[in-house]
Design an enzyme around this catalytic site. Structure first.
Site, PDB file in Angstrom:
ATOM      1  N   THR A 140     -54.840 -61.249  33.445  1.00 18.34           N
ATOM      2  CA  THR A 140     -54.983 -60.594  34.388  1.00 18.34           C
ATOM      3  C   THR A 140     -56.052 -60.309  35.084  1.00 18.34           C
ATOM      4  O   THR A 140     -57.133 -59.901  34.340  1.00 18.34           O
ATOM      5  CB  THR A 140     -53.997 -59.346  34.248  1.00 18.34           C
ATOM      6  OG1 THR A 140     -54.125 -58.330  35.238  1.00 18.34           O
ATOM      7  CG2 THR A 140     -54.561 -58.557  32.858  1.00 18.34           C
ATOM      8  N   GLU A 149     -56.632 -57.276  35.947  1.00 17.60           N
ATOM      9  CA  GLU A 149     -56.948 -56.184  35.423  1.00 17.60           C
ATOM     10  C   GLU A 149     -58.032 -56.320  34.355  1.00 17.60           C
ATOM     11  O   GLU A 149     -58.673 -55.159  34.131  1.00 17.60           O
ATOM     12  CB  GLU A 149     -56.084 -55.473  34.670  1.00 17.60           C
ATOM     13  CG  GLU A 149     -54.940 -54.933  35.754  1.00 17.60           C
ATOM     14  CD  GLU A 149     -55.319 -53.563  36.189  1.00 17.60           C
ATOM     15  OE1 GLU A 149     -55.882 -52.680  35.506  1.00 17.60           O
ATOM     16  OE2 GLU A 149     -55.342 -53.316  37.489  1.00 17.60           O
ATOM     17  N   TYR A 170     -53.687 -50.972  28.917  1.00 16.65           N
ATOM     18  CA  TYR A 170     -53.001 -52.330  29.456  1.00 16.65           C
ATOM     19  C   TYR A 170     -54.033 -53.270  29.384  1.00 16.65           C
ATOM     20  O   TYR A 170     -54.073 -54.355  28.840  1.00 16.65           O
ATOM     21  CB  TYR A 170     -52.243 -52.185  30.727  1.00 16.65           C
ATOM     22  CG  TYR A 170     -51.928 -53.482  31.275  1.00 16.65           C
ATOM     23  CD1 TYR A 170     -50.776 -54.230  30.952  1.00 16.65           C
ATOM     24  CD2 TYR A 170     -52.954 -54.088  32.564  1.00 16.65           C
ATOM     25  CE1 TYR A 170     -50.469 -55.392  31.567  1.00 16.65           C
ATOM     26  CE2 TYR A 170     -52.228 -55.216  32.950  1.00 16.65           C
ATOM     27  CZ  TYR A 170     -51.346 -55.915  32.503  1.00 16.65           C
ATOM     28  OH  TYR A 170     -51.034 -57.110  33.165  1.00 16.65           O
TER      29      TYR A 170
HETATM   30  P1  NAP Z   1     -42.486 -57.679  34.980  1.00 16.36           P
HETATM   31  O1  NAP Z   1     -41.708 -57.822  35.957  1.00 16.36           O
HETATM   32  O2  NAP Z   1     -42.902 -56.237  34.161  1.00 16.36           O
HETATM   33  O3  NAP Z   1     -41.835 -58.342  33.699  1.00 16.36           O
HETATM   34  C1  NAP Z   1     -41.986 -58.303  32.259  1.00 16.36           C
HETATM   35  C2  NAP Z   1     -41.470 -58.929  31.262  1.00 16.36           C
HETATM   36  O4  NAP Z   1     -41.801 -58.655  29.997  1.00 16.36           O
HETATM   37  C3  NAP Z   1     -39.906 -58.396  31.599  1.00 16.36           C
HETATM   38  O5  NAP Z   1     -38.906 -59.532  31.336  1.00 16.36           O
HETATM   39  C4  NAP Z   1     -39.656 -57.579  30.339  1.00 16.36           C
HETATM   40  O6  NAP Z   1     -38.571 -57.553  29.896  1.00 16.36           O
HETATM   41  C5  NAP Z   1     -40.374 -58.309  29.291  1.00 16.36           C
HETATM   42  N1  NAP Z   1     -40.893 -57.677  27.995  1.00 16.36           N
HETATM   43  C6  NAP Z   1     -41.708 -56.338  28.085  1.00 16.36           C
HETATM   44  N2  NAP Z   1     -41.789 -55.952  26.924  1.00 16.36           N
HETATM   45  C7  NAP Z   1     -41.243 -56.850  26.017  1.00 16.36           C
HETATM   46  C8  NAP Z   1     -41.353 -57.061  24.864  1.00 16.36           C
HETATM   47  N3  NAP Z   1     -41.923 -56.023  23.729  1.00 16.36           N
HETATM   48  N4  NAP Z   1     -40.720 -58.181  24.008  1.00 16.36           N
HETATM   49  C9  NAP Z   1     -40.103 -58.967  24.894  1.00 16.36           C
HETATM   50  N5  NAP Z   1     -40.152 -58.836  26.296  1.00 16.36           N
HETATM   51  C10 NAP Z   1     -40.735 -57.914  26.896  1.00 16.36           C
HETATM   52  O7  NAP Z   1     -43.898 -58.308  34.851  1.00 16.36           O
HETATM   53  P2  NAP Z   1     -44.348 -59.598  35.943  1.00 16.36           P
HETATM   54  O8  NAP Z   1     -45.087 -59.142  37.289  1.00 16.36           O
HETATM   55  O9  NAP Z   1     -43.360 -60.573  35.871  1.00 16.36           O
HETATM   56  O10 NAP Z   1     -45.709 -60.245  35.204  1.00 16.36           O
HETATM   57  C11 NAP Z   1     -45.488 -61.144  34.354  1.00 16.36           C
HETATM   58  C12 NAP Z   1     -46.831 -61.081  33.223  1.00 16.36           C
HETATM   59  O11 NAP Z   1     -47.792 -61.338  34.065  1.00 16.36           O
HETATM   60  C13 NAP Z   1     -47.004 -59.770  32.593  1.00 16.36           C
HETATM   61  O12 NAP Z   1     -47.530 -60.035  31.321  1.00 16.36           O
HETATM   62  C14 NAP Z   1     -47.919 -59.219  33.329  1.00 16.36           C
HETATM   63  O13 NAP Z   1     -48.769 -58.268  32.416  1.00 16.36           O
HETATM   64  C15 NAP Z   1     -48.928 -60.369  33.710  1.00 16.36           C
HETATM   65  N6  NAP Z   1     -49.535 -60.114  35.017  1.00 16.36           N
HETATM   66  C16 NAP Z   1     -48.911 -59.761  36.183  1.00 16.36           C
HETATM   67  C17 NAP Z   1     -49.428 -59.694  37.483  1.00 16.36           C
HETATM   68  C18 NAP Z   1     -48.649 -59.257  38.592  1.00 16.36           C
HETATM   69  O14 NAP Z   1     -49.302 -58.858  39.739  1.00 16.36           O
HETATM   70  N7  NAP Z   1     -47.250 -59.260  38.505  1.00 16.36           N
HETATM   71  C19 NAP Z   1     -50.824 -60.023  37.663  1.00 16.36           C
HETATM   72  C20 NAP Z   1     -51.413 -60.527  36.319  1.00 16.36           C
HETATM   73  C21 NAP Z   1     -50.640 -60.586  35.160  1.00 16.36           C
HETATM   74  P3  NAP Z   1     -37.364 -56.120  30.583  1.00 16.36           P
HETATM   75  O15 NAP Z   1     -37.024 -57.009  31.541  1.00 16.36           O
HETATM   76  O16 NAP Z   1     -36.482 -56.091  29.212  1.00 16.36           O
HETATM   77  O17 NAP Z   1     -38.251 -55.027  30.703  1.00 16.36           O
HETATM   78  N1  GDD Z   2     -47.775 -47.920  40.793  1.00  9.08           N
HETATM   79  C1  GDD Z   2     -48.264 -47.063  41.824  1.00  9.08           C
HETATM   80  N2  GDD Z   2     -47.683 -46.332  42.238  1.00  9.08           N
HETATM   81  N3  GDD Z   2     -49.509 -47.557  42.412  1.00  9.08           N
HETATM   82  C2  GDD Z   2     -50.066 -46.924  43.094  1.00  9.08           C
HETATM   83  C3  GDD Z   2     -49.395 -45.634  43.908  1.00  9.08           C
HETATM   84  C4  GDD Z   2     -47.977 -45.168  43.176  1.00  9.08           C
HETATM   85  O1  GDD Z   2     -47.198 -44.442  43.892  1.00  9.08           O
HETATM   86  N4  GDD Z   2     -50.026 -45.246  44.667  1.00  9.08           N
HETATM   87  C5  GDD Z   2     -51.365 -45.808  44.729  1.00  9.08           C
HETATM   88  N5  GDD Z   2     -51.381 -46.831  43.720  1.00  9.08           N
HETATM   89  C6  GDD Z   2     -52.379 -47.806  43.452  1.00  9.08           C
HETATM   90  C7  GDD Z   2     -52.531 -47.646  42.072  1.00  9.08           C
HETATM   91  O2  GDD Z   2     -53.531 -46.707  41.311  1.00  9.08           O
HETATM   92  C8  GDD Z   2     -53.306 -49.113  41.894  1.00  9.08           C
HETATM   93  O3  GDD Z   2     -54.722 -48.805  42.265  1.00  9.08           O
HETATM   94  C9  GDD Z   2     -52.974 -49.911  43.075  1.00  9.08           C
HETATM   95  O4  GDD Z   2     -52.196 -48.943  43.858  1.00  9.08           O
HETATM   96  C10 GDD Z   2     -51.870 -51.115  42.601  1.00  9.08           C
HETATM   97  O5  GDD Z   2     -51.129 -50.396  41.565  1.00  9.08           O
HETATM   98  P1  GDD Z   2     -49.744 -51.375  40.950  1.00  9.08           P
HETATM   99  O6  GDD Z   2     -48.853 -51.623  42.055  1.00  9.08           O
HETATM  100  O7  GDD Z   2     -49.102 -50.466  39.640  1.00  9.08           O
HETATM  101  O8  GDD Z   2     -50.597 -52.560  40.116  1.00  9.08           O
HETATM  102  P2  GDD Z   2     -51.738 -52.710  39.212  1.00  9.08           P
HETATM  103  O9  GDD Z   2     -52.670 -53.160  40.114  1.00  9.08           O
HETATM  104  O10 GDD Z   2     -51.957 -51.472  38.773  1.00  9.08           O
HETATM  105  O11 GDD Z   2     -51.304 -53.661  38.259  1.00  9.08           O
HETATM  106  C11 GDD Z   2     -50.415 -54.865  38.665  1.00  9.08           C
HETATM  107  O12 GDD Z   2     -51.285 -56.096  38.803  1.00  9.08           O
HETATM  108  C12 GDD Z   2     -52.301 -56.331  37.729  1.00  9.08           C
HETATM  109  C13 GDD Z   2     -53.017 -57.381  38.161  1.00  9.08           C
HETATM  110  O13 GDD Z   2     -54.293 -57.190  38.657  1.00  9.08           O
HETATM  111  C14 GDD Z   2     -49.489 -55.161  37.362  1.00  9.08           C
HETATM  112  O14 GDD Z   2     -48.823 -56.198  38.033  1.00  9.08           O
HETATM  113  C15 GDD Z   2     -50.038 -55.687  36.297  1.00  9.08           C
HETATM  114  O15 GDD Z   2     -49.289 -55.917  35.341  1.00  9.08           O
HETATM  115  C16 GDD Z   2     -51.073 -56.645  36.739  1.00  9.08           C
HETATM  116  O16 GDD Z   2     -51.844 -57.074  35.554  1.00  9.08           O
END
Ligand code: NAP
Ligand code: GDD
Length: 427
Positions: free
Chosen positions: A176, A178, A200
């Protein structure tokens, strides 16, 4: 007692199969094209195992791989309520074809179960997408987050060693942006130093390096996809983009009065999840494993996302005040907002707001102990080596999400009008 269909798909391979579909996951109204509309079949299909199949990326990736002829196994957690809404459309009745989509109960915190599933499914490719993926929640549950996100990755890699499958299986790790956290350079690329800013981020840092280590130590074809934020209509409702598009739709239909957010200044490089899962697959098709940044190269603030989402429903906002006093106020209402609903009966809804009304406020509860203020990715390595480039533009992403949330809000509005209970879903 009547067994539900997800329960049937527990330990044994489920008696369900996949629609040979190229349809969108929530695509009744989506105009975004699927990148792989060609269905490829083979008598020896490749087998993929996806952890996190019930999540946003898991659902898009499963659909992508099925459309490429793969057999797809997914690991889902036991839940007291159904948790498979995002992949439900991939099931059809056993009588309608041959199953290619299977789910297995499992958890990244349970090594023996992971070993057994890998042994039983014999995958060619493993996509490790499962994680406690919410940054703010990781401050509340740091130990669990480390267990699932860091050690979970180690457990999968160790399973490959224990099962003597290090040379057979290609491994994708959901790393990520992050990791860059308090970013050391702009834009961030593969060589940018890491500086995680949350439990995280720190857990994902361990996962990143253990993947690199197992690649170098045991020759596993293991790659890190360093993905920047990617969103979609099936994004979790507590991530900021979905929280915003959902609120905009619900405010339009009178189901919600205000939207409360945290840091409006945070900037992200937001892409569409459908584009990003293709990059995961491309990484595992390379001769050599490697690590890649996947991003759009375009950055917007949370405030800009709010502006774009409300514009989609015909509301122009202006911002007044600063810090915790900042507010998003209705500046203009355009006619086209009244043509956006699917059902004509809803087009005549009287807006319960007017110019000058405050629709967005700041709530410090959503501030994070340490914040990642700005992320912007440089995906030129992926472009050069994988031939990958983000296709969906920011404006189209917002449009796609608002349109789908409007459909959901309309459904809730109709239910409420007809006297049915509508869930509130508190954050
Ligand atoms: P998500 O919608 O939160 O999905 C996470 C998945 O992991 C869900 O299926 C969840 O199951 C499962 N899970 C959580 N804890 C688990 C455990 N202990 N054992 C088995 N399964 C578990 O996340 P996503 O947005 O699809 O992201 C997929 C991956 O990419 C994650 O690893 C995330 O950290 C990473 N990532 C995401 C982003 C982004 O912007 N979306 C960016 C960079 C990296 P439940 O449905 O039961 O909760
Ligand atoms: N969730 C949330 N809720 N975020 C908020 C809010 C709120 O009400 N208001 C402002 N934010 C700001 C957060 O502080 C952060 O800076 C930004 O919006 C994005 O927050 P999220 O959408 O929660 O995503 P994230 O960037 O923290 O994390 C997501 O992206 C990562 C990749 O950069 C997640 O999908 C992570 O799993 C992933 O790794």
């Amino acid at each position: 007692m009547k067994r539900n269909r997800q329960q049937e798909s527990g330990d044994k391979a489920p008696k369900r199969n996949i629609k040979h579909s190229t349809s969108n996951i929530r695509g009744r109204t989506s105009s975004i094209q699927h990148p792989t509309s060609i269905i490829q079949h083979s008598s020896h299909p490749r087998v993929a195992l996806i952890t996190g199949i019930t999540g946003q990326d898991g659902a898009y990736l499963a659909e992508f791989l099925l459309n490429r002829g793969y057999v797809v196994h997914g690991i889902k957690r036991r839940s007291s309520l159904f948790n498979t809404q995002r992949v439900d459309h991939l099931y059809v009745d056993i009588h309608e074809g041959h199953p290619r989509f299977f789910m297995h109960y499992g958890d990244l915190t349970d090594a023996t179960n992971l070993i057994r599933i890998i042994q039983e499914t014999q995958p060619d490719e493993i996509y490790n997408l499962a994680a406690q993926s919410h940054v703010q929640v990781s401050f509340e549950t740091p130990e669990y987050t480390a267990n699932a996100d860091a050690l979970g990755t180690l457990r999968l890699l160790e399973a490959l060693r224990i099962l003597n499958m290090t040379k057979k299986v290609k491994f994708y790790q959901a790393s990520t942006s992050e990791l860059f956290g308090k970013a050391r350079e702009v834009p961030q690329k593969e060589t940018t130093p890491f500086y995680p800013r949350s439990p995280y981020g720190a857990a994902k840092l361990y996962a990143y390096w253990i993947v690199v280590n197992y690649r170098e130590a045991y020759g596993i074809h293991a790659s890190n996809g360093i993905l920047f934020n990617h969103e979609s209509p099936i994004r979790g409702e507590t991530f900021v983009t979905r929280k915003i598009t959902r609120a905009a739709a619900r405010i339009k239909l009178g189901l919600q009065k205000k939207l409360y957010l945290g840091n409006l200044n945070a900037k992200r490089d937001w892409g569409h999840a459908r584009d990003f899962v293709e990059a995961m697959w491309l990484m595992l098709q390379q001769k050599e494993p490697d690590d890649y940044v996947i991003a759009t190269g375009e950055q917007h603030s949370v405030r800009e996302f709010v502006d774009a989402a409300f514009k989609e429903i015909g509301i122009g906002l202006e911002w007044k005040g600063s810090g915790v006093k900042e507010r998003g106020i209705v500046k203009s209402l355009t006619q086209n907002s009244k043509r956006k609903t699917q059902r004509r009966s809803l087009d005549v809804i009287q807006h319960s707001f007017e110019k000058g009304d405050v629709l967005v406020k700041v709530d410090p509860r959503y501030f994070r102990p340490t914040e990642v203020e700005t992320l912007l990715g440089d995906a030129s390595k992926a472009r050069k080596k994988l031939g990958w480039k983000a296709k969906v533009k920011f404006r189209d992403l917002v449009k796609d999400m608002v349109r789908e949330d409007l459909v959901e809000a309309e459904r809730d509005h109709l239910c409420r009008t007809e006297g049915f209970r509508v869930m509130k879903f508190h954050e």
